[in-house]
Write a protein that holds these residues in place. Structure first.
Motif, PDB file in Angstrom:
ATOM      1  N   LEU A  55       0.885  -0.731   0.394  1.00 53.88           N
ATOM      2  CA  LEU A  55      -0.262   0.074   0.174  1.00 53.88           C
ATOM      3  C   LEU A  55       0.594   1.407  -0.529  1.00 53.88           C
ATOM      4  N   LEU A  56       2.151   1.130   0.712  1.00 58.14           N
ATOM      5  CA  LEU A  56       2.604   2.457   0.610  1.00 58.14           C
ATOM      6  C   LEU A  56       3.495   2.236  -0.438  1.00 58.14           C
ATOM      7  N   ALA A  57       3.678   1.725  -1.419  1.00 52.57           N
ATOM      8  CA  ALA A  57       4.680   1.576  -2.954  1.00 52.57           C
ATOM      9  C   ALA A  57       4.013   1.838  -3.028  1.00 52.57           C
ATOM     10  N   GLY A  58       2.486   1.716  -3.215  1.00 51.08           N
ATOM     11  CA  GLY A  58       1.465   1.725  -4.514  1.00 51.08           C
ATOM     12  C   GLY A  58       1.162   0.799  -5.577  1.00 51.08           C
ATOM     13  N   LEU A  59       1.427  -0.286  -4.803  1.00 46.85           N
ATOM     14  CA  LEU A  59       1.055  -1.661  -5.811  1.00 46.85           C
ATOM     15  C   LEU A  59       0.144  -2.096  -5.580  1.00 46.85           C
ATOM     16  N   LEU A  60      -0.733  -1.428  -3.984  1.00 45.70           N
ATOM     17  CA  LEU A  60      -2.134  -2.197  -3.602  1.00 45.70           C
ATOM     18  C   LEU A  60      -2.617  -0.397  -3.624  1.00 45.70           C
ATOM     19  N   GLU A  61      -4.015  -0.387  -3.469  1.00 46.88           N
ATOM     20  CA  GLU A  61      -5.140   0.352  -3.649  1.00 46.88           C
ATOM     21  C   GLU A  61      -5.783   0.621  -2.355  1.00 46.88           C
ATOM     22  N   PRO A  62      -5.406   1.497  -1.270  1.00 46.16           N
ATOM     23  CA  PRO A  62      -6.349   1.542  -0.075  1.00 46.16           C
ATOM     24  C   PRO A  62      -7.694   1.475  -0.135  1.00 46.16           C
ATOM     25  N   THR A  63      -8.849   0.561   0.515  1.00 43.32           N
ATOM     26  CA  THR A  63      -9.811   0.891   0.871  1.00 43.32           C
ATOM     27  C   THR A  63     -10.161   1.711   1.417  1.00 43.32           C
ATOM     28  N   THR A  64      -9.680   1.911   2.569  1.00 43.09           N
ATOM     29  CA  THR A  64      -9.364   3.402   2.914  1.00 43.09           C
ATOM     30  C   THR A  64      -8.130   3.862   4.077  1.00 43.09           C
ATOM     31  N   LEU A  77      -1.232   8.753  -5.347  1.00 43.18           N
ATOM     32  CA  LEU A  77      -0.071   8.781  -6.547  1.00 43.18           C
ATOM     33  C   LEU A  77       0.266   7.505  -7.226  1.00 43.18           C
ATOM     34  N   PRO A  78       0.387   7.474  -8.621  1.00 37.91           N
ATOM     35  CA  PRO A  78       1.105   5.968  -8.705  1.00 37.91           C
ATOM     36  C   PRO A  78       2.555   5.842  -8.420  1.00 37.91           C
ATOM     37  N   PRO A  79       3.090   4.624  -8.147  1.00 38.38           N
ATOM     38  CA  PRO A  79       4.181   4.299  -7.800  1.00 38.38           C
ATOM     39  C   PRO A  79       5.771   4.994  -7.828  1.00 38.38           C
ATOM     40  N   GLU A  80       5.643   5.407  -8.806  1.00 40.05           N
ATOM     41  CA  GLU A  80       6.876   6.413  -9.839  1.00 40.05           C
ATOM     42  C   GLU A  80       7.186   8.057  -9.388  1.00 40.05           C
ATOM     43  N   LYS A  81       5.468   8.105  -9.256  1.00 41.87           N
ATOM     44  CA  LYS A  81       6.097   9.505  -8.537  1.00 41.87           C
ATOM     45  C   LYS A  81       5.550   9.832  -6.962  1.00 41.87           C
ATOM     46  N   ARG A  82       5.877   8.591  -6.503  1.00 39.31           N
ATOM     47  CA  ARG A  82       6.089   8.754  -4.415  1.00 39.31           C
ATOM     48  C   ARG A  82       7.117   9.150  -3.883  1.00 39.31           C
TER      49      ARG A  82
END
Length: 374
Positions: A55-64, A77-82
């Motif tokens: 979730l922190l990396a952006g490989l999954l989207e949080p439910t909330t 944000l997408p992973p590459e922009k984090r």
């Protein structure tokens, strides 16, 4: 490379939750990580630690929930922009690229000029002591060297946050120990905010500034390694950080009663709840196995020795105590299987907790037996 704290990296996580259908893999994670801190997410398989990292990396989207880095929300944000560097368990190197080209990959994607790129790659390889292998391919390196390349690739982009997902689990014992030391030294040198996922409590204790212990997607305890090791919050945490002896019973007036097994408890090492069903937990290193009684040294329990293992400076002993309870202790001399011995433990080395729920007890029993619950 950037020095300590120069790149920011203060992380703020609020009510982070991830569901897969009706199953909640992570439930309401709240955590503040100051810039430059090394935090380990610790727990058995399936506890939610890798879900949190993804979730922190952006490989999954949080439910909330929300994730902010240096005051800016990044969960959308997408992973590459984090501004995040990632080190995976399986190295994830490009087999057709040299070591130097693997390390340079992220810089090329960011459009970094070639002269600067070459210099930053050189410095990163120097950090992990692999400059001499710059022109080799991953297949020509050992597992430990490949993981160091992966670490160099993560830090070369000078991220504000580094995520490490069990990076040492595929290495043998000696390599794990060596690379563990290198990771800690690298963190101390660069001061990068780091979130590190592991199921190995020794690894977490040695590397992290703080630990977050997870079970079934929920946080069980957050604290420094010393706090978690010495003052576990509940029976699950205690079992996970080495309290292998676990005996259910009842507590009254500082006396723990488990049928034929009766122990005095108390002092700074114990925080017994008020009455009711409890579980007494003892580290093997606090349970001394001797041939002769040691009057005045603490609780004395007869033990029938089943197994005695030589472990260098001491012997690990497994035996059965009153009521057939399996006990694990240490001895400074060999004892024979079938021999009657005495187990001694000081009252202040016994931790007493409220008895866990039935489901938690099953998982805890697996942990205490050296297995991970399924």
């Amino acid at each position: 490379m950037t020095g300590r704290g120069s790149g920011g990296g203060a992380l703020r996580i609020r009510a982070l939750r991830r569901e897969f259908g009706s199953f909640a893999a992570l439930e309401g994670l709240d955590l503040d990580v100051p810039a430059g801190e090394f935090v380990a997410l610790l727990g058995p398989s399936g506890c939610g630690k890798s879900t949190a990292l993804n979730l922190l990396a952006g490989l999954l989207e949080p439910t909330t929930g929300t994730v902010s880095l240096d005051g800016r929300r990044i969960d959308r944000l997408p992973p590459e922009k984090r501004g995040i560097g990632m080190v995976f368990q399986n190295y994830a190197l490009f087999p057709h690229l040299t070591v130097a080209d693997n390390v340079a990959f992220g810089l090329r994607m960011r459009g970094c000029p070639k002269p600067e790129r070459a210099e930053r790659v050189r410095r990163s390889l120097d950090l992990v002591r692999l400059r001499a292998q710059a022109d080799r391919y991953p297949r020509q390196l050992s597992g430990g060297q490949q993981q160091r390349v992966a670490i160099a690739r993560a830090v070369v982009v000078e991220p504000r946050l580094v995520l490490m997902d069990e990076p040492l689990s595929n290495l043998d014992a000696s390599l794990r120990l060596d690379l563990r030391t290198e990771i800690r030294a690298l963190h101390q040198q660069l001061g990068l905010t780091t979130i590190y996922v592991t199921h190995d409590q020794a690894e977490a204790l040695s590397l992290a500034d703080r630990l977050v212990v997870l079970r079934d997607g929920t946080v069980q305890q957050v604290g420094t390694p010393a706090e978690v090791y010495e003052r576990p919050a509940n029976a699950f945490v205690a079992g996970f950080v080495g309290y292998r002896n676990s005996v259910p019973g009842e507590l009254a007036a500082g006396v723990f009663d488990a049928g034929p097994l009766v122990l005095r408890v108390g002092g700074t090492g114990s925080t017994p709840p008020d009455g009711g069903r409890v579980v007494a937990m003892i580290r093997p290193e606090d349970l001394l196995i001797t041939r002769e009684p040691a009057t005045g040294a603490g609780n004395e329990v007869p033990v029938d020795v089943r197994v005695c293992e030589y472990q260098g400076r001491s012997f690990a002993v497994e035996g059965t105590g009153p009521g057939g309870r399996v006990l694990h202790g240490r001895s400074d001399q060999p004892v024979r299987p079938g021999e009657r011995a005495v187990a001694v433990v000081a009252p202040d080395r016994i931790r007493v907790f409220a008895a866990p729920e039935e489901g938690a007890r099953a998982g805890g029993a697996a942990l205490l037996a050296g297995r991970e619950p399924s």
